[in-house]
Design a protein around this motif. Structure first.
Motif, PDB file in Angstrom:
ATOM      1  N   SER A  89      41.700   2.136 152.723  1.00 31.06           N
ATOM      2  CA  SER A  89      40.562   2.063 151.797  1.00 31.06           C
ATOM      3  C   SER A  89      41.028   2.049 150.336  1.00 31.06           C
ATOM      4  O   SER A  89      40.467   1.333 149.507  1.00 31.06           O
ATOM      5  CB  SER A  89      39.566   3.193 152.050  1.00 31.06           C
ATOM      6  N   VAL A  90      42.057   2.811 150.013  1.00 31.89           N
ATOM      7  CA  VAL A  90      42.598   2.806 148.648  1.00 31.89           C
ATOM      8  C   VAL A  90      43.225   1.455 148.336  1.00 31.89           C
ATOM      9  O   VAL A  90      43.019   0.887 147.256  1.00 31.89           O
ATOM     10  CB  VAL A  90      43.630   3.943 148.456  1.00 31.89           C
ATOM     11  N   VAL A  91      43.976   0.909 149.282  1.00 35.65           N
ATOM     12  CA  VAL A  91      44.616  -0.400 149.090  1.00 35.65           C
ATOM     13  C   VAL A  91      43.556  -1.483 148.940  1.00 35.65           C
ATOM     14  O   VAL A  91      43.649  -2.340 148.056  1.00 35.65           O
ATOM     15  CB  VAL A  91      45.567  -0.726 150.268  1.00 35.65           C
ATOM     16  N   GLY A  93      57.998  -3.672 161.632  1.00 35.56           N
ATOM     17  CA  GLY A  93      57.089  -2.595 162.010  1.00 35.56           C
ATOM     18  C   GLY A  93      55.931  -3.114 162.820  1.00 35.56           C
ATOM     19  O   GLY A  93      56.043  -4.113 163.521  1.00 35.56           O
ATOM     20  N   ALA A  94      54.805  -2.437 162.684  1.00 40.62           N
ATOM     21  CA  ALA A  94      53.619  -2.767 163.471  1.00 40.62           C
ATOM     22  C   ALA A  94      52.371  -2.605 162.617  1.00 40.62           C
ATOM     23  O   ALA A  94      52.331  -1.778 161.703  1.00 40.62           O
ATOM     24  CB  ALA A  94      53.537  -1.868 164.690  1.00 40.62           C
ATOM     25  N   THR A  95      51.364  -3.400 162.943  1.00 42.88           N
ATOM     26  CA  THR A  95      50.084  -3.290 162.252  1.00 42.88           C
ATOM     27  C   THR A  95      49.165  -2.371 163.041  1.00 42.88           C
ATOM     28  O   THR A  95      49.346  -2.146 164.231  1.00 42.88           O
ATOM     29  CB  THR A  95      49.418  -4.665 162.089  1.00 42.88           C
ATOM     30  N   GLY A  96      48.165  -1.830 162.345  1.00 44.85           N
ATOM     31  CA  GLY A  96      47.180  -0.967 162.972  1.00 44.85           C
ATOM     32  C   GLY A  96      47.071   0.350 162.243  1.00 44.85           C
ATOM     33  O   GLY A  96      47.907   0.694 161.417  1.00 44.85           O
ATOM     34  N   GLY A  97      46.011   1.052 162.520  1.00 49.73           N
ATOM     35  CA  GLY A  97      45.800   2.354 161.903  1.00 49.73           C
ATOM     36  C   GLY A  97      45.032   2.263 160.600  1.00 49.73           C
ATOM     37  O   GLY A  97      44.577   1.202 160.196  1.00 49.73           O
ATOM     38  N   ASP A  98      44.918   3.396 159.929  1.00 45.57           N
ATOM     39  CA  ASP A  98      44.110   3.451 158.714  1.00 45.57           C
ATOM     40  C   ASP A  98      44.937   3.731 157.459  1.00 45.57           C
ATOM     41  O   ASP A  98      44.405   4.144 156.433  1.00 45.57           O
ATOM     42  CB  ASP A  98      43.005   4.489 158.858  1.00 45.57           C
ATOM     43  N   SER A  99      46.278   3.488 157.552  1.00 50.40           N
ATOM     44  CA  SER A  99      47.105   3.696 156.364  1.00 50.40           C
ATOM     45  C   SER A  99      48.222   2.660 156.291  1.00 50.40           C
ATOM     46  O   SER A  99      48.608   2.069 157.296  1.00 50.40           O
ATOM     47  CB  SER A  99      47.689   5.105 156.344  1.00 50.40           C
ATOM     48  N   LEU A 100      48.705   2.472 155.090  1.00 51.98           N
ATOM     49  CA  LEU A 100      49.856   1.618 154.807  1.00 51.98           C
ATOM     50  C   LEU A 100      51.028   2.560 154.596  1.00 51.98           C
ATOM     51  O   LEU A 100      51.000   3.403 153.695  1.00 51.98           O
ATOM     52  CB  LEU A 100      49.611   0.790 153.544  1.00 51.98           C
ATOM     53  N   LYS A 101      52.044   2.432 155.443  1.00 54.29           N
ATOM     54  CA  LYS A 101      53.223   3.293 155.347  1.00 54.29           C
ATOM     55  C   LYS A 101      54.453   2.401 155.277  1.00 54.29           C
ATOM     56  O   LYS A 101      54.668   1.570 156.158  1.00 54.29           O
ATOM     57  CB  LYS A 101      53.341   4.199 156.574  1.00 54.29           C
ATOM     58  N   ILE A 102      55.246   2.575 154.224  1.00 55.75           N
ATOM     59  CA  ILE A 102      56.469   1.797 154.063  1.00 55.75           C
ATOM     60  C   ILE A 102      57.617   2.758 153.808  1.00 55.75           C
ATOM     61  O   ILE A 102      57.554   3.594 152.904  1.00 55.75           O
ATOM     62  CB  ILE A 102      56.363   0.797 152.893  1.00 55.75           C
ATOM     63  N   ALA A 103      58.667   2.619 154.601  1.00 58.82           N
ATOM     64  CA  ALA A 103      59.886   3.395 154.412  1.00 58.82           C
ATOM     65  C   ALA A 103      61.024   2.422 154.110  1.00 58.82           C
ATOM     66  O   ALA A 103      61.111   1.359 154.707  1.00 58.82           O
ATOM     67  CB  ALA A 103      60.201   4.213 155.655  1.00 58.82           C
ATOM     68  N   VAL A 104      61.872   2.790 153.178  1.00 56.16           N
ATOM     69  CA  VAL A 104      63.047   1.991 152.823  1.00 56.16           C
ATOM     70  C   VAL A 104      64.265   2.860 153.083  1.00 56.16           C
ATOM     71  O   VAL A 104      64.398   3.946 152.519  1.00 56.16           O
ATOM     72  CB  VAL A 104      62.997   1.529 151.355  1.00 56.16           C
ATOM     73  N   CYS A 105      65.139   2.395 153.961  1.00 56.35           N
ATOM     74  CA  CYS A 105      66.346   3.147 154.346  1.00 56.35           C
ATOM     75  C   CYS A 105      66.002   4.546 154.844  1.00 56.35           C
ATOM     76  O   CYS A 105      66.685   5.519 154.527  1.00 56.35           O
ATOM     77  CB  CYS A 105      67.320   3.219 153.187  1.00 56.35           C
ATOM     78  N   GLY A 106      64.908   4.663 155.574  1.00 52.05           N
ATOM     79  CA  GLY A 106      64.508   5.943 156.140  1.00 52.05           C
ATOM     80  C   GLY A 106      63.779   6.865 155.183  1.00 52.05           C
ATOM     81  O   GLY A 106      63.351   7.950 155.568  1.00 52.05           O
ATOM     82  N   LYS A 107      63.617   6.459 153.934  1.00 49.59           N
ATOM     83  CA  LYS A 107      62.906   7.289 152.946  1.00 49.59           C
ATOM     84  C   LYS A 107      61.525   6.696 152.693  1.00 49.59           C
ATOM     85  O   LYS A 107      61.396   5.506 152.417  1.00 49.59           O
ATOM     86  CB  LYS A 107      63.691   7.340 151.631  1.00 49.59           C
ATOM     87  N   ILE A 108      60.507   7.540 152.763  1.00 47.86           N
ATOM     88  CA  ILE A 108      59.140   7.080 152.538  1.00 47.86           C
ATOM     89  C   ILE A 108      59.008   6.576 151.106  1.00 47.86           C
ATOM     90  O   ILE A 108      59.331   7.276 150.150  1.00 47.86           O
ATOM     91  CB  ILE A 108      58.124   8.214 152.782  1.00 47.86           C
ATOM     92  N   GLY A 112      45.877  -1.268 158.729  1.00 50.98           N
ATOM     93  CA  GLY A 112      47.025  -0.563 158.239  1.00 50.98           C
ATOM     94  C   GLY A 112      48.289  -1.075 158.894  1.00 50.98           C
ATOM     95  O   GLY A 112      48.260  -2.010 159.691  1.00 50.98           O
ATOM     96  N   CYS A 113      49.392  -0.474 158.547  1.00 57.65           N
ATOM     97  CA  CYS A 113      50.675  -0.843 159.137  1.00 57.65           C
ATOM     98  C   CYS A 113      51.715   0.229 158.842  1.00 57.65           C
ATOM     99  O   CYS A 113      51.543   1.042 157.942  1.00 57.65           O
ATOM    100  CB  CYS A 113      51.151  -2.189 158.630  1.00 57.65           C
ATOM    101  N   ALA A 114      52.784   0.196 159.622  1.00 50.45           N
ATOM    102  CA  ALA A 114      53.937   1.059 159.402  1.00 50.45           C
ATOM    103  C   ALA A 114      55.161   0.151 159.390  1.00 50.45           C
ATOM    104  O   ALA A 114      55.398  -0.584 160.348  1.00 50.45           O
ATOM    105  CB  ALA A 114      54.055   2.104 160.496  1.00 50.45           C
ATOM    106  N   ILE A 115      55.923   0.180 158.306  1.00 53.21           N
ATOM    107  CA  ILE A 115      57.057  -0.721 158.110  1.00 53.21           C
ATOM    108  C   ILE A 115      58.306   0.082 157.793  1.00 53.21           C
ATOM    109  O   ILE A 115      58.261   1.023 157.001  1.00 53.21           O
ATOM    110  CB  ILE A 115      56.763  -1.698 156.950  1.00 53.21           C
ATOM    111  N   GLN A 116      59.412  -0.318 158.385  1.00 50.98           N
ATOM    112  CA  GLN A 116      60.725   0.266 158.103  1.00 50.98           C
ATOM    113  C   GLN A 116      61.610  -0.852 157.538  1.00 50.98           C
ATOM    114  O   GLN A 116      61.839  -1.845 158.220  1.00 50.98           O
ATOM    115  CB  GLN A 116      61.371   0.800 159.385  1.00 50.98           C
ATOM    116  N   VAL A 117      62.086  -0.704 156.328  1.00 53.67           N
ATOM    117  CA  VAL A 117      62.981  -1.681 155.719  1.00 53.67           C
ATOM    118  C   VAL A 117      64.376  -1.063 155.672  1.00 53.67           C
ATOM    119  O   VAL A 117      64.625  -0.152 154.889  1.00 53.67           O
ATOM    120  CB  VAL A 117      62.514  -2.067 154.292  1.00 53.67           C
TER     121      VAL A 117
END
Length: 93
Positions: free
Chosen positions: A74-76, A52-67, A1-6
């Motif tokens: 697993s869904v991805v 952002g950073a990789t790791g975890g069990d979900s893909l999270k992307i935020a653009v301008c602070g909005k999810i 997984g990963c968490a990204i802030q654009v």
């Protein structure tokens, strides 16, 4: 997984997520190696952004602070593994 802030409002969210613009690269590396890449890029006066950073069990992307996206890995993975076959099977119906 990963968490990204654009952090940009210069493009629409869909364009940010799916654009095939040239001159962009996504690099993943260990945290303790980041400083080496930063030094290399700065030495050559090349712009960069840590998204952002990789790791975890979900893909999270935020653009301008909005999810914009929150999906389990697993869904991805299922979509990646079966998406094309599903598309063509749906066309036959």
């Amino acid at each position: 997984g990963c968490a990204i802030q654009v952090p940009t409002e210069k493009m629409r969210t869909d364009a940010i997520l799916f654009s095939e613009s040239q001159s962009r690269f996504l690099v993943t590396l260990q945290d303790d190696q980041l400083y080496k890449l930063k030094e290399l890029l700065e030495k050559r006066d090349l712009p960069y952004l840590v998204l952002g950073a990789t790791g975890g069990d979900s893909l999270k992307i935020a653009v301008c602070g909005k999810i914009a996206v929150v999906l389990s890995v697993s869904v991805v993975e299922t979509a990646y593994q079966n998406g094309l076959a599903k598309y063509f099977n749906d066309l036959q119906r």
